[in-house]
Design a protein around this motif. Structure first.
Motif, short mmCIF file in Angstrom:
data_model
loop_
_atom_site.label_atom_id
_atom_site.label_comp_id
_atom_site.label_asym_id
_atom_site.label_seq_id
_atom_site.Cartn_x
_atom_site.Cartn_y
_atom_site.Cartn_z
N GLN A 66 103.16 -86.87 -63.03
CA GLN A 66 102.91 -85.64 -63.77
C GLN A 66 102.02 -84.70 -62.96
OE1 GLN A 66 102.48 -88.76 -65.07
NE2 GLN A 66 104.24 -88.80 -66.42
N ALA A 67 100.98 -85.25 -62.33
CA ALA A 67 100.08 -84.42 -61.53
C ALA A 67 100.84 -83.81 -60.34
CB ALA A 67 98.90 -85.24 -61.05
N TRP A 68 101.65 -84.64 -59.68
CA TRP A 68 102.44 -84.12 -58.56
C TRP A 68 103.35 -83.00 -59.01
CZ3 TRP A 68 102.87 -83.27 -53.69
CH2 TRP A 68 104.09 -82.81 -53.20
N ASP A 69 104.03 -83.19 -60.13
CA ASP A 69 104.97 -82.18 -60.61
C ASP A 69 104.27 -80.84 -60.83
OD1 ASP A 69 107.05 -84.00 -60.50
OD2 ASP A 69 107.11 -84.36 -62.66
N VAL A 70 103.06 -80.87 -61.41
CA VAL A 70 102.31 -79.63 -61.63
C VAL A 70 101.92 -79.01 -60.29
CG1 VAL A 70 100.12 -78.69 -62.48
CG2 VAL A 70 101.47 -80.22 -63.94
N LEU A 71 101.31 -79.81 -59.42
CA LEU A 71 100.87 -79.27 -58.13
C LEU A 71 102.04 -78.70 -57.33
CD1 LEU A 71 98.36 -82.08 -57.07
CD2 LEU A 71 97.79 -79.77 -57.90
N ALA A 72 103.15 -79.43 -57.27
CA ALA A 72 104.31 -78.97 -56.51
C ALA A 72 104.90 -77.70 -57.12
CB ALA A 72 105.36 -80.08 -56.44
N CYS A 73 104.92 -77.62 -58.44
CA CYS A 73 105.46 -76.44 -59.12
C CYS A 73 104.64 -75.20 -58.78
CB CYS A 73 105.49 -76.69 -60.64
SG CYS A 73 106.37 -75.44 -61.58
N VAL A 74 103.33 -75.34 -58.81
CA VAL A 74 102.46 -74.20 -58.48
C VAL A 74 102.60 -73.85 -57.00
CG1 VAL A 74 100.09 -73.31 -58.47
CG2 VAL A 74 100.88 -74.72 -60.38
N ARG A 75 102.71 -74.84 -56.14
CA ARG A 75 102.86 -74.59 -54.70
C ARG A 75 104.16 -73.84 -54.41
NH1 ARG A 75 103.58 -73.26 -50.18
NH2 ARG A 75 103.03 -74.38 -48.25
N ARG A 76 105.24 -74.23 -55.10
CA ARG A 76 106.54 -73.57 -54.89
C ARG A 76 106.55 -72.13 -55.37
NH1 ARG A 76 108.47 -78.29 -57.53
NH2 ARG A 76 109.04 -76.97 -59.28
N ALA A 77 105.60 -71.77 -56.23
CA ALA A 77 105.54 -70.40 -56.74
C ALA A 77 105.16 -69.41 -55.64
CB ALA A 77 104.54 -70.30 -57.90
N GLY A 78 104.61 -69.91 -54.55
CA GLY A 78 104.22 -69.05 -53.44
C GLY A 78 102.85 -68.45 -53.64
N SER A 79 102.37 -67.84 -52.60
CA SER A 79 101.03 -67.25 -52.61
C SER A 79 100.96 -66.18 -53.70
CB SER A 79 100.73 -66.66 -51.24
OG SER A 79 99.42 -66.18 -51.19
N PRO A 80 99.93 -66.17 -54.49
CA PRO A 80 98.64 -66.86 -54.41
C PRO A 80 98.62 -68.23 -55.10
CG PRO A 80 98.51 -65.24 -56.16
CD PRO A 80 99.91 -65.15 -55.57
N TYR A 81 99.78 -68.88 -55.26
CA TYR A 81 99.88 -70.23 -55.80
C TYR A 81 99.28 -70.33 -57.19
CZ TYR A 81 100.68 -70.77 -50.83
OH TYR A 81 101.14 -70.60 -49.55
N GLU A 82 99.85 -69.55 -58.09
CA GLU A 82 99.37 -69.57 -59.47
C GLU A 82 100.51 -69.32 -60.44
OE1 GLU A 82 96.29 -66.57 -59.20
OE2 GLU A 82 97.71 -64.98 -59.71
N LEU A 83 100.38 -69.94 -61.62
CA LEU A 83 101.33 -69.78 -62.72
C LEU A 83 100.56 -69.84 -64.03
CD1 LEU A 83 104.15 -72.28 -61.60
CD2 LEU A 83 104.33 -69.78 -61.64
N THR A 84 101.19 -69.35 -65.09
CA THR A 84 100.59 -69.51 -66.41
C THR A 84 100.91 -70.92 -66.92
OG1 THR A 84 102.53 -68.77 -67.63
CG2 THR A 84 100.96 -67.05 -66.93
N PRO A 85 100.09 -71.42 -67.82
CA PRO A 85 100.41 -72.73 -68.41
C PRO A 85 101.79 -72.76 -69.08
CG PRO A 85 98.13 -72.18 -68.85
CD PRO A 85 98.77 -70.95 -68.24
N SER A 86 102.19 -71.67 -69.73
CA SER A 86 103.52 -71.67 -70.37
C SER A 86 104.64 -71.66 -69.34
CB SER A 86 103.67 -70.54 -71.37
OG SER A 86 103.23 -69.32 -70.86
N GLU A 87 104.44 -71.01 -68.20
CA GLU A 87 105.44 -71.08 -67.12
C GLU A 87 105.56 -72.51 -66.61
OE1 GLU A 87 105.23 -66.65 -65.06
OE2 GLU A 87 103.65 -68.10 -64.59
N LEU A 88 104.43 -73.19 -66.48
CA LEU A 88 104.45 -74.59 -66.05
C LEU A 88 105.18 -75.47 -67.06
CD1 LEU A 88 100.86 -75.09 -64.61
CD2 LEU A 88 103.01 -75.54 -63.43
#
Length: 185
Positions: A66-88
């Motif tokens: 679960q932790a990997w999935d979150v980290l990888a999802c935010v990383r794939r979003a590209g710089s500045p490497y951020e997403l909203t919780p609902s996007e996650l």
């Protein structure tokens, strides 16, 4: 023909667990069409092996799946490497509660930061910390190599064909799910 542990004979020199289940059903209830079991049960059992193989790798880096999935999802979003919780939640197909729990742990571990959104002051964004980005960048190549190892029984052409079949099946589920969501609105 070779007898298996249940005393049943199989036409195949090698049989898997699902073959044995199907043979039992055939013997006990021959008129029952168990053909879907050949696919669904195998997908489920293969997923268990995939999950186990991935969890072992992630644990070596202090992570859960679960932790990997979150980290990888935010990383794939590209710089500045951020997403909203609902996007996650939407991207990971997980409840907001499950994502929140994972985010709390990742924040405690210093792998993410929650920062105020510049466009909506009521919401927080999930951003990879420098340590979180470094960890993803270290683990990602190992993760992909691990997945390659788990698929080694299939040729490249077989993997491509299998991926195409799974895509078609997944699209049918995603389209049905989208239609259900539209009707609920």
């Amino acid at each position: 023909m070779q007898a298996n542990q249940f005393g049943e004979e199989n036409a195949f020199a090698q049989s898997d667990h699902v073959d044995r289940v199907l043979a039992q059903w055939a013997r006990q209830w021959p008129e029952l069409d168990t053909s879907p079991v050949a696919v669904i049960a195998r997908v489920g059992r293969v997923r268990e092996f995939f999950d186990r193989g991935m969890e072992e790798l992630f644990a070596q880096h202090g992570l859960t799946r679960q932790a990997w999935d979150v980290l990888a999802c935010v990383r794939r979003a590209g710089s500045p490497y951020e997403l909203t919780p609902s996007e996650l939640s939407a991207a990971l197909m997980r409840t907001s509660g499950a994502v929140t729990h994972t985010l709390q742990r990742l924040e405690y571990d210093g792998l993410i930061e929650r920062v105020a959104s510049e466009t909506d002051l009521r919401s927080l964004l999930v951003r990879l910390s420098p340590a979180g980005k470094a960890l993803v960048d270290e683990v990602a190549p190992r993760h992909v190599a691990n997945e390659k190892r788990m698929l080694a029984a299939l040729t490249d052409d077989e993997q491509t064909a299998f991926a195409d079949m799974l895509r078609r099946l997944l699209l049918s589920f995603e389209e049905a799910d989208s239609a259900v969501r539209q009707r609920r609105r």
